[in-house]
Design a protein around this motif. Structure first.
Motif, PDB file in Angstrom:
ATOM      1  N   GLN A 181       0.941  -1.180   0.010  1.00  0.00           N
ATOM      2  CA  GLN A 181       0.062   0.118   0.009  1.00  0.00           C
ATOM      3  C   GLN A 181       0.911   1.244   0.125  1.00  0.00           C
ATOM      4  N   LEU A 182       0.861   2.001  -1.088  1.00  0.00           N
ATOM      5  CA  LEU A 182       1.549   3.270  -1.241  1.00  0.00           C
ATOM      6  C   LEU A 182       1.502   4.184   0.055  1.00  0.00           C
ATOM      7  N   GLY A 183       2.385   4.714   0.510  1.00  0.00           N
ATOM      8  CA  GLY A 183       2.100   5.493   1.842  1.00  0.00           C
ATOM      9  C   GLY A 183       2.299   4.834   2.879  1.00  0.00           C
ATOM     10  N   VAL A 184       1.975   3.494   2.998  1.00  0.00           N
ATOM     11  CA  VAL A 184       1.996   2.881   4.173  1.00  0.00           C
ATOM     12  C   VAL A 184       2.785   1.802   4.348  1.00  0.00           C
ATOM     13  N   THR A 185       3.190   1.010   3.290  1.00  0.00           N
ATOM     14  CA  THR A 185       4.277  -0.135   3.371  1.00  0.00           C
ATOM     15  C   THR A 185       5.907   0.660   3.525  1.00  0.00           C
ATOM     16  N   ASP A 186       6.404   0.148   4.336  1.00  0.00           N
ATOM     17  CA  ASP A 186       7.721   0.522   4.710  1.00  0.00           C
ATOM     18  C   ASP A 186       8.828  -0.147   4.272  1.00  0.00           C
ATOM     19  N   TYR A 187       9.493   0.166   3.271  1.00  0.00           N
ATOM     20  CA  TYR A 187      10.507  -0.618   2.449  1.00  0.00           C
ATOM     21  C   TYR A 187      11.662  -0.746   3.410  1.00  0.00           C
ATOM     22  N   SER A 188      11.988   0.210   4.299  1.00  0.00           N
ATOM     23  CA  SER A 188      13.261   0.157   5.132  1.00  0.00           C
ATOM     24  C   SER A 188      13.177  -1.192   6.035  1.00  0.00           C
ATOM     25  N   LYS A 189      11.956  -1.686   6.335  1.00  0.00           N
ATOM     26  CA  LYS A 189      11.923  -2.891   7.405  1.00  0.00           C
ATOM     27  C   LYS A 189      11.847  -4.137   6.603  1.00  0.00           C
ATOM     28  N   VAL A 190      12.173  -4.247   5.244  1.00  0.00           N
ATOM     29  CA  VAL A 190      11.701  -5.639   4.434  1.00  0.00           C
ATOM     30  C   VAL A 190      13.326  -6.110   4.043  1.00  0.00           C
ATOM     31  N   THR A 191      13.632  -7.079   3.631  1.00  0.00           N
ATOM     32  CA  THR A 191      14.837  -7.583   3.203  1.00  0.00           C
ATOM     33  C   THR A 191      15.006  -7.404   1.604  1.00  0.00           C
ATOM     34  N   PRO A 192      15.581  -6.923   1.181  1.00  0.00           N
ATOM     35  CA  PRO A 192      15.611  -6.774  -0.331  1.00  0.00           C
ATOM     36  C   PRO A 192      16.234  -8.127  -0.800  1.00  0.00           C
ATOM     37  N   ASN A 193      15.598  -8.404  -1.987  1.00  0.00           N
ATOM     38  CA  ASN A 193      15.945  -9.640  -2.703  1.00  0.00           C
ATOM     39  C   ASN A 193      17.438  -9.240  -3.445  1.00  0.00           C
ATOM     40  N   LYS A 194      18.168 -10.476  -4.011  1.00  0.00           N
ATOM     41  CA  LYS A 194      19.072 -10.320  -4.722  1.00  0.00           C
ATOM     42  C   LYS A 194      19.075 -10.208  -6.238  1.00  0.00           C
ATOM     43  N   THR A 195      17.802  -9.782  -6.902  1.00  0.00           N
ATOM     44  CA  THR A 195      17.669 -10.008  -8.121  1.00  0.00           C
ATOM     45  C   THR A 195      17.114  -8.738  -8.706  1.00  0.00           C
ATOM     46  N   HIS A 196      16.802  -7.570  -7.714  1.00  0.00           N
ATOM     47  CA  HIS A 196      16.188  -6.403  -8.192  1.00  0.00           C
ATOM     48  C   HIS A 196      17.127  -5.859  -9.276  1.00  0.00           C
ATOM     49  N   SER A 197      16.695  -5.451 -10.497  1.00  0.00           N
ATOM     50  CA  SER A 197      17.675  -5.203 -11.500  1.00  0.00           C
ATOM     51  C   SER A 197      17.989  -3.557 -11.306  1.00  0.00           C
ATOM     52  N   ALA A 198      16.882  -2.844 -10.945  1.00  0.00           N
ATOM     53  CA  ALA A 198      17.123  -1.194 -10.954  1.00  0.00           C
ATOM     54  C   ALA A 198      17.807  -0.591  -9.791  1.00  0.00           C
ATOM     55  N   ASN A 199      18.983  -1.206  -9.604  1.00  0.00           N
ATOM     56  CA  ASN A 199      19.744  -0.425  -8.539  1.00  0.00           C
ATOM     57  C   ASN A 199      20.853   0.520  -8.909  1.00  0.00           C
ATOM     58  N   ASN A 200      21.344   1.071  -8.239  1.00  0.00           N
ATOM     59  CA  ASN A 200      22.409   2.030  -8.530  1.00  0.00           C
ATOM     60  C   ASN A 200      23.571   1.609  -9.344  1.00  0.00           C
ATOM     61  N   THR A 201      24.230   0.627  -8.811  1.00  0.00           N
ATOM     62  CA  THR A 201      25.405  -0.056  -9.350  1.00  0.00           C
ATOM     63  C   THR A 201      25.118  -0.380 -10.881  1.00  0.00           C
TER      64      THR A 201
END
Length: 704
Positions: A328-348
């Motif tokens: 839920q946008l504005g509700v879900t806190d992404y800082s509290k979840v573990t990122p996967n290792k396959t997300h492609s759109a990362n800075n590096t």
């Protein structure tokens, strides 16, 4: 240059009933005859070089909740004829200038019982006919609802056609080649799985439809200037070989809400005994209004790479985490979840693409999956799925913008709407302003899935108006639009050249979804590209998808030489090198053609063409004396023989020929190619073998 000659004539309806009206093309090859039947039904027929190509066909519209439709009981109250001849310059395109030359007949019809007025306007070009319905302001026809348009296209025989199933929601099908009488039998097998699809008839097909008669004539049926109207399909009466127009309905089943004064899109019929004339025609563009944008200096062709193919193949992921069952946008806190290792759109990773683009002379980098919400974006009938401005924690918008700017690279925005058009319109101003603030000059928008509001279709009037709204709103922010899953183009890019590309067909992504037919790209220029350029996303060098994702056994049904040729044969001012940088680094000698090939042209020559079999095109780079040639081949090995007589006489050139190796094959040996250099002139003739699913590409540069 522009010239218009008008001839006005007022004729009594009784005279027209017996004599009808004729209209000839400027070169005299085409003749259109208009006539009213005894019951007042308007009809037309078309001849090419004294040979019938469209038999007597009815015109008109059936109205909803009305005792009297606009089908019959007409008299002719006035006819007007005109000749128009001008040359105009497109903002981008296949030609430096385009001639718009036609003869016109406008027939004003009055319905005896209702006194309603309808104008049928015909424009006859050397390569075909366009006609549309016009409804002047009048007291007896103000607001009306279309139940169905009843335009007919009566064929003269059981032609061979390349067709895709009629569908209110997708054009993403492989083409089927068959006789018209065989469409019904092949239909079920032609309807392959898609994330959103709505077929309507076992003989329904989509435009642009290319056909070939037994005596060697080529016909194309399509529409132009689709504005504030439903997209037209064709439904075949296969007993009589008559196509009937079939509009896309809305959630209520209605096919169009009209308020006079109003007009329909143009219905187009192209005809030639040389199929190259169909490919070269600019009739669709010419039936659209001139450019509506006063300052077009910000609209420029783009060659780009992107963080996209690895997600399409399943190597990478759009979503940031695999822990969230819902967002839920504005509700879900992404800082509290573990990122996967396959997300492609990362800075590096994105910086790696920016570096590659900068090193090899590309203009822009597309990044998909950069914004929050991808964890549950599809299949939930969810209205508020994206806000188009909030990035994931591992994608720093400001940092990426600064890095790209330091490398001379633009970033290309991605807006996936998840087919929630109300939500997109809600956020559009903020999203476009966000692009302006962060240096994004173009956007790839997507409409995957069933349309929200529920029950609407991708191609009905209301949604067509949404696509147009997005284009026009983008002008306010000087943004170029590349719309995917939207309605097929109908030449609107002439009026709004910031519509720099569309998908609206089965693109390269399907090569990772099981593959497309090897001759698919020899059909698309005769069909989908008649209405405007396609963001086909070519340039795949690794054909075995399992090498990217072991769980995906798909295969790209193309050779590397074929992929190179697509940059010439599949015209677009928006061209992507779609594969991963590491794959290009394995074949840098072949990749050189992608780096060199132009994306804007002064001149185009169609050298060879046969739908479903082969296409060979030569194009002259804008503002240069360099030429590029592309050949794509179908299912069978073929020898292509061309002359380079389009080169300037008396000058010498060097040609670099990228071709299939002798043992190349789209399935068994797709990466086998040869590269040869040769001195050439306008007198040179070339003979080159193209293997199944193969082709060749040639870079020709003047030797000073």
């Amino acid at each position: 240059m522009k010239s218009v000659i008008l001839t006005l004539g007022l004729l009594f309806s009784v005279v027209c009933l017996t004599h009808g009206q004729d209209l000839k093309s400027p070169n005299g090859d085409l003749n259109m005859h208009f006539e009213l039947k005894k019951d007042g039904t308007p009809t037309y027929k078309l001849h090419y070089k004294n040979k019938a190509v469209v038999k007597t066909s009815a015109l008109g519209l059936e109205l909803k909740d009305d005792n009297k439709s606009l089908l019959d009981d007409f008299t002719i109250s006035k006819t007007e004829t005109a000749t128009f001849n001008e040359t105009w310059k497109p903002v981008w395109g296949e030609e430096e200038s385009i001639r718009n030359h036609y003869n016109e007949l406008a027939v004003t019809l009055t319905q005896k019982e209702t006194e309603r007025v309808m104008i049928v306007r015909f424009r006859l070009f050397d390569e075909g006919l366009g006609f549309r319905y016009e409804f002047p302001a009048q007291k007896n026809l103000v607001y009306f609802t279309i139940k169905e348009e009843r335009s007919e296209f009566a064929m003269t025989g059981d032609h061979t056609a390349f067709w895709i199933p009629g569908d209110y929601d997708t054009q993403e099908y492989d083409y089927t080649e068959s006789k018209l009488s065989e469409i019904r039998g092949f239909y079920e097998g032609a309807v392959t799985e898609n994330l959103s699809q709505t077929s309507f008839s076992p003989t329904g097909v989509q435009t642009s439809l290319i056909m070939k008669t037994d005596d060697g004539l080529y016909l194309n049926l399509h529409e132009a200037a689709l504005i504030n109207y439903s997209c037209m399909h064709l439904n075949l009466d296969d007993k009589n070989m008559v196509f009937q127009s079939w509009l896309t309905p809305d959630a209520n089943g209605d096919k169009g809400y009209m308020q006079a004064p109003a007009k329909s899109p143009w219905r187009t019929i192209m005809v030639s005994d040389d199929t190259r004339d169909i490919l070269a025609s600019k009739m669709t563009l010419n039936l659209n209004d001139p450019c509506a944008i006063e300052d077009t200096s910000w609209i420029k062709p783009v060659k780009y790479i992107g963080v996209w193919w690895e997600m399409i193949t399943g190597k990478g992921a759009w979503q940031y985490t695999d822990e969230l069952p819902a967002v839920q946008l504005g509700v879900t806190d992404y800082s509290k979840v573990t990122p996967n290792k396959t997300h492609s759109a990362n800075n590096t990773k994105v910086k790696r693409y920016i570096d590659f683009a900068s090193e090899h002379g590309f203009d822009a980098v597309l990044v998909e999956g950069w914004n929050v919400g991808w964890e549950d974006w599809f299949g939930h009938s969810k209205d508020y799925v994206f806000d188009f401005v909030t990035p994931y924690p591992d994608f720093n918008v400001e940092e990426i913008h600064a890095y790209a700017k330091s490398k001379g690279i633009e970033m290309m925005m991605h807006h996936e709407t998840s087919a929630s058009v109300r939500n997109y319109e809600r956020h559009m101003d903020e999203a476009y302003q966000f692009m302006n603030d962060h240096g994004y000059k173009s956007v790839k928008s997507g409409y995957v899935g069933d349309i929200l509001p529920r029950g609407e279709n991708h191609y009905n009037q209301w949604i067509v108006n949404h696509y147009q709204y997005a284009i026009e709103k983008a002008v306010d922010y000087k943004i170029m639009v590349n719309a995917h899953e939207a309605v097929r183009p109908t030449g609107i890019c002439r009026t709004y050249p910031n519509l720099i590309g569309n998908e609206s067909a089965r693109g390269t992504e399907y090569q990772s979804f099981g593959g497309s037919k090897p001759n698919h790209v020899t059909v698309l220029p005769f069909t989908r590209l008649i209405g405007g350029p396609m963001d086909y996303t070519p340039g795949i060098f690794e054909m075995d998808i399992s090498k990217l994702n072991p769980e995906n056994n798909s295969h790209v049904n193309s050779t590397i030489a074929n992929q190179l040729a697509l940059y010439v044969t599949m015209y677009s001012p928006l061209q992507m090198a779609a594969d991963l940088p590491e794959h290009y680094e394995q074949f840098m000698d072949a990749f050189q053609f992608i780096k060199d090939v132009a994306i804007d042209w002064d001149e185009s020559k169609y050298l060879e063409a046969e739908p479903g079999h082969y296409i060979t095109v030569a194009r002259k780079e804008k503002g240069s004396n360099n030429w590029f040639v592309g050949n794509v081949n179908g299912n069978d090995t073929r020898t292509s023989n061309i002359s380079l007589d389009f080169l300037e006489k008396g000058k010498k050139y060097e040609a670099i020929i990228y071709a299939d190796a002798k043992d190349a094959h789209y399935r068994t040996n797709p990466q086998a190619y040869t590269i040869n250099k040769k001195k050439v002139t306008s007198k040179t003739k070339l003979s080159q073998v193209s293997v199944p699913g193969g082709g060749y590409a040639i870079s020709i540069k003047e030797v000073k």
